[in-house]
Design a protein around this motif. Sequence first.
Motif, PDB file in Angstrom:
ATOM      1  N   PRO A  84      16.114   9.826   4.792  1.00 12.59           N
ATOM      2  CA  PRO A  84      17.061  10.583   3.915  1.00 12.59           C
ATOM      3  C   PRO A  84      18.068   9.475   2.794  1.00 12.59           C
ATOM      4  O   PRO A  84      18.187   8.220   3.166  1.00 12.59           O
ATOM      5  CB  PRO A  84      18.169  11.133   4.571  1.00 12.59           C
ATOM      6  N   PHE A  85      17.945   9.714   1.695  1.00 11.35           N
ATOM      7  CA  PHE A  85      18.689   9.135   0.578  1.00 11.35           C
ATOM      8  C   PHE A  85      18.186   7.865   0.045  1.00 11.35           C
ATOM      9  O   PHE A  85      18.925   7.151  -0.476  1.00 11.35           O
ATOM     10  CB  PHE A  85      20.104   9.309   0.883  1.00 11.35           C
ATOM     11  N   MET A  86      16.691   7.608   0.182  1.00 13.31           N
ATOM     12  CA  MET A  86      16.316   6.149   0.089  1.00 13.31           C
ATOM     13  C   MET A  86      15.476   6.528  -1.387  1.00 13.31           C
ATOM     14  O   MET A  86      14.890   7.535  -1.542  1.00 13.31           O
ATOM     15  CB  MET A  86      15.531   5.698   0.946  1.00 13.31           C
ATOM     16  N   PRO A  87      15.630   5.742  -2.275  1.00 10.45           N
ATOM     17  CA  PRO A  87      15.003   5.837  -3.598  1.00 10.45           C
ATOM     18  C   PRO A  87      13.466   5.902  -3.484  1.00 10.45           C
ATOM     19  O   PRO A  87      12.553   6.422  -4.255  1.00 10.45           O
ATOM     20  CB  PRO A  87      15.067   4.472  -4.482  1.00 10.45           C
ATOM     21  N   GLY A  88      12.709   5.384  -2.228  1.00 15.12           N
ATOM     22  CA  GLY A  88      11.243   5.638  -2.121  1.00 15.12           C
ATOM     23  C   GLY A  88      10.876   6.879  -1.250  1.00 15.12           C
ATOM     24  O   GLY A  88       9.877   6.861  -0.906  1.00 15.12           O
ATOM     25  N   PRO A 140      -2.070   9.866 -10.464  1.00 17.16           N
ATOM     26  CA  PRO A 140      -1.147   9.317  -9.206  1.00 17.16           C
ATOM     27  C   PRO A 140      -2.262   8.288  -8.697  1.00 17.16           C
ATOM     28  O   PRO A 140      -3.396   8.466  -8.902  1.00 17.16           O
ATOM     29  CB  PRO A 140      -1.400  10.481  -8.247  1.00 17.16           C
ATOM     30  N   ILE A 141      -1.611   7.071  -8.211  1.00 20.70           N
ATOM     31  CA  ILE A 141      -2.289   6.062  -7.571  1.00 20.70           C
ATOM     32  C   ILE A 141      -1.547   5.672  -6.327  1.00 20.70           C
ATOM     33  O   ILE A 141      -0.482   5.992  -6.187  1.00 20.70           O
ATOM     34  CB  ILE A 141      -2.211   4.927  -8.511  1.00 20.70           C
ATOM     35  N   PRO A 142      -2.367   5.097  -5.160  1.00 18.90           N
ATOM     36  CA  PRO A 142      -1.465   4.720  -4.100  1.00 18.90           C
ATOM     37  C   PRO A 142      -0.434   3.849  -4.383  1.00 18.90           C
ATOM     38  O   PRO A 142      -0.594   2.642  -5.087  1.00 18.90           O
ATOM     39  CB  PRO A 142      -2.486   3.886  -3.433  1.00 18.90           C
ATOM     40  N   ARG A 143       0.904   4.110  -3.999  1.00 20.17           N
ATOM     41  CA  ARG A 143       2.003   3.196  -4.119  1.00 20.17           C
ATOM     42  C   ARG A 143       2.896   3.167  -2.857  1.00 20.17           C
ATOM     43  O   ARG A 143       2.811   3.993  -1.869  1.00 20.17           O
ATOM     44  CB  ARG A 143       2.928   3.520  -5.137  1.00 20.17           C
ATOM     45  N   MET A 144       3.508   2.346  -2.741  1.00 22.67           N
ATOM     46  CA  MET A 144       4.576   1.993  -1.655  1.00 22.67           C
ATOM     47  C   MET A 144       5.719   2.867  -2.002  1.00 22.67           C
ATOM     48  O   MET A 144       5.939   3.265  -2.860  1.00 22.67           O
ATOM     49  CB  MET A 144       4.964   0.515  -1.564  1.00 22.67           C
ATOM     50  N   ARG A 145       6.183   3.109  -0.793  1.00 22.55           N
ATOM     51  CA  ARG A 145       7.693   3.888  -0.740  1.00 22.55           C
ATOM     52  C   ARG A 145       8.884   3.004  -0.125  1.00 22.55           C
ATOM     53  O   ARG A 145       9.239   2.311  -1.102  1.00 22.55           O
ATOM     54  CB  ARG A 145       7.402   5.174   0.214  1.00 22.55           C
ATOM     55  N   ASN A 146       9.176   3.124   1.184  1.00 23.88           N
ATOM     56  CA  ASN A 146      10.174   2.269   1.545  1.00 23.88           C
ATOM     57  C   ASN A 146       9.433   1.516   2.651  1.00 23.88           C
ATOM     58  O   ASN A 146       9.160   2.066   3.611  1.00 23.88           O
ATOM     59  CB  ASN A 146      11.328   3.134   2.182  1.00 23.88           C
ATOM     60  N   THR A 147       9.299   0.242   2.371  1.00 24.45           N
ATOM     61  CA  THR A 147       8.459  -0.636   3.203  1.00 24.45           C
ATOM     62  C   THR A 147       9.300  -1.629   4.035  1.00 24.45           C
ATOM     63  O   THR A 147       9.906  -2.506   3.103  1.00 24.45           O
ATOM     64  CB  THR A 147       7.268  -1.205   2.327  1.00 24.45           C
ATOM     65  N   PHE A 148       9.009  -1.786   5.218  1.00 22.12           N
ATOM     66  CA  PHE A 148       9.655  -2.576   5.845  1.00 22.12           C
ATOM     67  C   PHE A 148       8.921  -3.116   7.130  1.00 22.12           C
ATOM     68  O   PHE A 148       8.518  -2.340   7.802  1.00 22.12           O
ATOM     69  CB  PHE A 148      11.131  -2.241   6.225  1.00 22.12           C
ATOM     70  N   ILE A 149       9.477  -4.281   7.915  1.00 18.06           N
ATOM     71  CA  ILE A 149       9.006  -4.660   9.194  1.00 18.06           C
ATOM     72  C   ILE A 149      10.337  -4.037  10.107  1.00 18.06           C
ATOM     73  O   ILE A 149      11.468  -4.112   9.843  1.00 18.06           O
ATOM     74  CB  ILE A 149       9.262  -6.285   9.327  1.00 18.06           C
ATOM     75  N   ASP A 150       9.623  -3.276  11.275  1.00 14.12           N
ATOM     76  CA  ASP A 150      10.422  -2.684  12.102  1.00 14.12           C
ATOM     77  C   ASP A 150      11.399  -3.863  12.804  1.00 14.12           C
ATOM     78  O   ASP A 150      11.043  -4.772  12.966  1.00 14.12           O
ATOM     79  CB  ASP A 150       9.731  -1.903  13.170  1.00 14.12           C
ATOM     80  N   LYS A 151      12.549  -3.392  13.281  1.00 13.64           N
ATOM     81  CA  LYS A 151      13.530  -4.617  14.154  1.00 13.64           C
ATOM     82  C   LYS A 151      12.889  -5.077  15.345  1.00 13.64           C
ATOM     83  O   LYS A 151      12.010  -4.182  15.854  1.00 13.64           O
ATOM     84  CB  LYS A 151      14.871  -3.614  14.296  1.00 13.64           C
ATOM     85  N   GLY A 152      13.238  -6.150  15.452  1.00 12.83           N
ATOM     86  CA  GLY A 152      12.762  -6.835  16.725  1.00 12.83           C
ATOM     87  C   GLY A 152      13.998  -6.942  17.805  1.00 12.83           C
ATOM     88  O   GLY A 152      14.748  -6.114  17.839  1.00 12.83           O
ATOM     89  N   LYS A 153      13.642  -8.078  18.762  1.00 14.37           N
ATOM     90  CA  LYS A 153      14.788  -8.063  19.883  1.00 14.37           C
ATOM     91  C   LYS A 153      15.615  -9.394  19.943  1.00 14.37           C
ATOM     92  O   LYS A 153      16.589  -9.521  20.422  1.00 14.37           O
ATOM     93  CB  LYS A 153      14.082  -8.019  21.174  1.00 14.37           C
ATOM     94  N   ILE A 228      17.888  -1.677   5.548  1.00  7.68           N
ATOM     95  CA  ILE A 228      16.953  -1.128   4.442  1.00  7.68           C
ATOM     96  C   ILE A 228      17.968  -0.923   3.168  1.00  7.68           C
ATOM     97  O   ILE A 228      18.839  -0.141   3.199  1.00  7.68           O
ATOM     98  CB  ILE A 228      16.249   0.108   4.709  1.00  7.68           C
ATOM     99  N   THR A 229      17.867  -1.789   2.024  1.00 10.85           N
ATOM    100  CA  THR A 229      18.991  -1.601   0.994  1.00 10.85           C
ATOM    101  C   THR A 229      18.543  -0.425   0.206  1.00 10.85           C
ATOM    102  O   THR A 229      17.556  -0.389  -0.228  1.00 10.85           O
ATOM    103  CB  THR A 229      18.733  -2.951   0.260  1.00 10.85           C
ATOM    104  N   PRO A 230      19.723   0.351  -0.129  1.00 14.03           N
ATOM    105  CA  PRO A 230      19.367   1.547  -0.817  1.00 14.03           C
ATOM    106  C   PRO A 230      19.469   1.389  -2.069  1.00 14.03           C
ATOM    107  O   PRO A 230      20.001   2.094  -3.090  1.00 14.03           O
ATOM    108  CB  PRO A 230      20.531   2.562  -0.185  1.00 14.03           C
ATOM    109  N   GLY A 231      18.700   0.287  -2.874  1.00 13.17           N
ATOM    110  CA  GLY A 231      18.605   0.153  -4.282  1.00 13.17           C
ATOM    111  C   GLY A 231      17.370   0.244  -4.389  1.00 13.17           C
ATOM    112  O   GLY A 231      16.433  -0.099  -4.007  1.00 13.17           O
ATOM    113  N   ALA A 232      17.009   0.819  -5.753  1.00 16.58           N
ATOM    114  CA  ALA A 232      15.667   0.997  -6.143  1.00 16.58           C
ATOM    115  C   ALA A 232      14.974  -0.296  -6.589  1.00 16.58           C
ATOM    116  O   ALA A 232      15.680  -1.249  -7.389  1.00 16.58           O
ATOM    117  CB  ALA A 232      15.547   2.174  -7.535  1.00 16.58           C
ATOM    118  N   GLY A 233      13.935  -0.750  -5.969  1.00 18.39           N
ATOM    119  CA  GLY A 233      13.137  -2.012  -6.545  1.00 18.39           C
ATOM    120  C   GLY A 233      12.389  -1.481  -7.694  1.00 18.39           C
ATOM    121  O   GLY A 233      12.361  -0.239  -8.063  1.00 18.39           O
ATOM    122  N   ARG A 234      11.651  -2.580  -8.269  1.00 19.41           N
ATOM    123  CA  ARG A 234      11.145  -2.236  -9.380  1.00 19.41           C
ATOM    124  C   ARG A 234       9.673  -3.124  -9.247  1.00 19.41           C
ATOM    125  O   ARG A 234       9.554  -4.308  -8.739  1.00 19.41           O
ATOM    126  CB  ARG A 234      11.462  -2.802 -10.858  1.00 19.41           C
TER     127      ARG A 234
END
Length: 237
Positions: A84-88, A140-153, A228-234
Amino acid sequence: GEYSFENIVDNSVMRASKLLKAVDSPRGVFPVVLGPGENGVLFHESCGHGMEADLVFKGSNYKGQLGKQTAAKGVTLIDDGTIPFMPGSFAFDDEGTPSQRTVLIEDGIQQNYLCDLIWAQKMGLKSTGSGRRQSFRFPPIPRMRNTFIDKGKVSAKDIIAETKQGIYVVNAGGGQVDPITGNFMMGVTEGYLIENGKITRPIKGATLSGMGIKAMKTIDMIGNDLKITPGAGRCGK
């Protein structure tokens, strides 16, 4: 809050004042510790583009890697368009496919690619709801949305303490990648030396570079402080 105009200005001034005392970045091969947040641009460049189905089909370094190890054990890479509320994030992509949470790498093993309808059909896969267009003038072309490494321990404090000599990256700048070879680079806007397990002097002029799969396989610790930073990347794709 954290992203108010006042806080952004104060942080920018603080960062600029630190750079006045910064030393030149060392050159060579070093352990790198990435802080949480904007440093996700590293994964955008090092592996995200290489997993977009149109580039995979054309011969990116991730072609033919499904079911194979493309990152260190424990690394889980996610592209999620439903946060929710993320630019991607969005309800449907630009082909009408519902958005979803796509696990690209799970525990180091390649699980999927980012697909729209056309490239999914060409590769015998299903759309992941990743078909995005710049505007009605573009297909349309394949593009990323909100991309991240899941948290570890591992705690951030322990990661720093375990790194005797290296570089700590607080904020990253722009980057680029050759998806065929996997060679990538990323600028560092705020970084520090790690000396004897402690963060010390600020550095300037640092650029990180490497090869996607090789770099992903060298990850040896993953922090538990996912952000996850809620700022739109370019992105220039």
